[in-house]
Design an enzyme around this catalytic site. Sequence first.
Site, PDB file in Angstrom:
ATOM      1  N   GLU A 397       0.804  -1.215   0.000  1.00  0.00           N
ATOM      2  CA  GLU A 397       0.000   0.000   0.000  1.00  0.00           C
ATOM      3  C   GLU A 397       0.844   1.276   0.000  1.00  0.00           C
ATOM      4  OE1 GLU A 397      -2.673  -3.244   1.348  1.00  0.00           O
ATOM      5  OE2 GLU A 397      -0.624  -2.629   1.866  1.00  0.00           O
ATOM      6  N   GLN A 419      -7.878  -2.528  -0.685  1.00  0.00           N
ATOM      7  CA  GLN A 419      -8.768  -3.679  -0.706  1.00  0.00           C
ATOM      8  C   GLN A 419      -9.810  -3.580   0.411  1.00  0.00           C
ATOM      9  OE1 GLN A 419      -7.318  -7.925  -0.132  1.00  0.00           O
ATOM     10  NE2 GLN A 419      -7.480  -7.768  -2.369  1.00  0.00           N
ATOM     11  N   PHE A 420      -9.376  -3.143   1.564  1.00  0.00           N
ATOM     12  CA  PHE A 420     -10.249  -2.770   2.675  1.00  0.00           C
ATOM     13  C   PHE A 420      -9.679  -1.486   3.275  1.00  0.00           C
ATOM     14  CE2 PHE A 420     -10.922  -7.275   2.218  1.00  0.00           C
ATOM     15  CZ  PHE A 420     -12.281  -7.445   2.443  1.00  0.00           C
ATOM     16  N   ALA A 421     -10.540  -0.614   3.736  1.00  0.00           N
ATOM     17  CA  ALA A 421     -10.069   0.652   4.305  1.00  0.00           C
ATOM     18  C   ALA A 421      -9.112   0.419   5.469  1.00  0.00           C
ATOM     19  CB  ALA A 421     -11.261   1.489   4.771  1.00  0.00           C
ATOM     20  N   ASP A 422      -9.294  -0.680   6.191  1.00  0.00           N
ATOM     21  CA  ASP A 422      -8.423  -1.014   7.318  1.00  0.00           C
ATOM     22  C   ASP A 422      -6.961  -1.097   6.885  1.00  0.00           C
ATOM     23  OD1 ASP A 422     -10.776  -2.590   9.268  1.00  0.00           O
ATOM     24  OD2 ASP A 422     -11.065  -2.464   7.116  1.00  0.00           O
ATOM     25  N   PHE A 423      -6.732  -1.572   5.652  1.00  0.00           N
ATOM     26  CA  PHE A 423      -5.363  -1.823   5.201  1.00  0.00           C
ATOM     27  C   PHE A 423      -4.615  -0.538   4.844  1.00  0.00           C
ATOM     28  CE2 PHE A 423      -6.813  -6.221   3.426  1.00  0.00           C
ATOM     29  CZ  PHE A 423      -7.067  -6.642   4.729  1.00  0.00           C
ATOM     30  N   HIS A 464     -11.350  -5.853   9.123  1.00  0.00           N
ATOM     31  CA  HIS A 464     -11.996  -5.609   7.830  1.00  0.00           C
ATOM     32  C   HIS A 464     -13.274  -4.788   7.950  1.00  0.00           C
ATOM     33  CE1 HIS A 464      -9.500  -9.185   7.136  1.00  0.00           C
ATOM     34  NE2 HIS A 464      -9.503  -8.874   5.862  1.00  0.00           N
TER      35      HIS A 464
END
Length: 659
Positions: A397, A419-423, A464
Amino acid sequence: MDYSKHQLPNEILLQLYKSMLLPRLIEEKMLILLRQGKISKWFSGIGQEAVSIGVTLALENDEYVLPMHRNLGVFTTRKIPLYRLFSQWQGKANGFTKGRDRSFHFGTQDYKIIGMISHLGPQMGIASGIALANKLRASEKVCAVFTGDGGTSEGDFHEALNVASIWKLPVLFCVENNGYGLSTPTSEQYNCENIADRGVGYGMESHIIDGNNIIEVYTKVQKLAESVRKDPRPILIEFKTFRMRGHEEASGTKYVPKELLDSWALKDPITNFKEFLVSEKILSEHLDEQFKNEMTHQIQEDLNKTFDEPIIESTIEDEIKDLYKDKIAISSSPATEKNNIRLIDAISEGLKQSMEKHKDLVVMGQDVAEYGGVFKITEGFVELFGKERVRNTPICESAIVSLAYGLSIQKIKAVVEMQFADFVSTGFNPIVNLLAKSHYRWGQEADVVIRMPCGAGVGAGPFHSQTNEAWFTKTPGLKVVYPAFPQDAKGLLIAAVNDPNPVLFFEHKGLYRSIYDDVPTNYYTLPLGKAATLKEGSDITVITFGATVHWALDTLNTLEEEISVDLIDLRSLQPLDTEAIFNSVKKTGKVIIYQEDSLFGSISSDISSLIMENCFEYLDAPVKRVASLETPIPFAANLERQYLPKERFKEGLINLAKY
């Protein structure tokens, strides 16, 4: 030092010498000014001049160079007027950052130089982005980026080199190995013999060059650059060199053994090259003295010009204005022809039409190509736009965000899918320290949209399910958008792509396939920073965004006979539509802010403060906030329901109405 194996004309040899001599003389003057308190800090490159000069002269003037804080020779070789450099170091108006940043923390498109940020690592990813633009345009250009031995320990170094190798990007990764990362010796930084040895792991060509031998640096880099122009690929180059001063002047060199300093002093790139030129009768002592006198005179003349320059002044309005690039974005109104589609379809359609509008727009992310992304937003895009523009990335990222910024430097828009906002946490640094500050620091737009699939309600657990908009609404220079309806999502996404500033675009996963709307079929925009009033009433103002808009509607439908509500869907969190908020609060006198994120430190705290500061005399009750629990998001369905604020909102609304 062996200079004998060369076939360079005398004028080139003299140019190499003069190009090294100028930054050395400037540095010696700067050290005096530092002691006099006329500049604030200095990072010396004395002893390393051959690397900066050799690399820069080996490139063409329209090829980008990304230097670090010891590469004064890059700036002087590109012939930036000295008074502008001196103004930059003194924080004056003729510098490159309007007094907002110091030393070499700046770039200039006029000279194709992209300056560093202190976090070092993102520089590598930026270079990969510039190189990607060169490759997409088949421009047969190379770019060179510098880092030190210490910087090679950062994860960004690995990410950028890995991506560059996979995508065969035309970039020279130049590592100045001067033996120390500040005071930490290389023996405590990495456990291989040479940094260049890492090239094998990346499937990348690598070379070791004597960084104190200007002829070796110049001729070898020139040959490599010409090869990369014809056969695009990254190359890792380790320059063995040494800095004769401290990391910066205040740190000194006490941590360096005296015998090591003495041995490297004998390898001084300027002294040794001068002796060679004199022995070859290419340079005389008289000519050398003439060069020094001319340069010393020019340095003093430009310094005097800078000293006479007034202290920089600015206004609060000017400071705020320069936060974002002010540019009229492409705008188009919604058409009357509409289709009833889901949120996910509207986002996909908006992105597709944006790629049709902007013929070089690049979409990047994990699994976004043939697979179509984990949520299938980009399904079918490869067939429409090709893999050059729809690019699967490794799991990296940070590098991809930096790379997107590199594309922006080359006037190419980029949309990055987390892919997910968490990442996004693993890409946090370049977002908040690079993208957000770029235009304010030196006027360079960061034309990047980062798509953020987010939110709970789907049993995805702590890694996630976050709705982490508050990580970014706090950071000046970023725009944050969070639509709740398909029609808004499409128009706002297109507007975000058109906007030349960095935009975090939040998409709630729980709404992707559950919410339908009549969405105009055409390419249209909606203004960022403009809220929507979904219901009008007189008792209470409800302020919300994202999935909580729909949760609020569900609750209000059960209470519409009892409570009359102004329901405001913010849509954009930064910029924030304070006018809509204040007007509604002044009308109703009561307000409840409803969000999915946990409460403390969230955007609801700031909205509450704004209301208290601007609408206090209109309030008939304390501002009420309703949010999720102060815990991570649990996985089990009953625990997730307990975590989310749905039930607490109804109770809070009823109690506020009774107040």
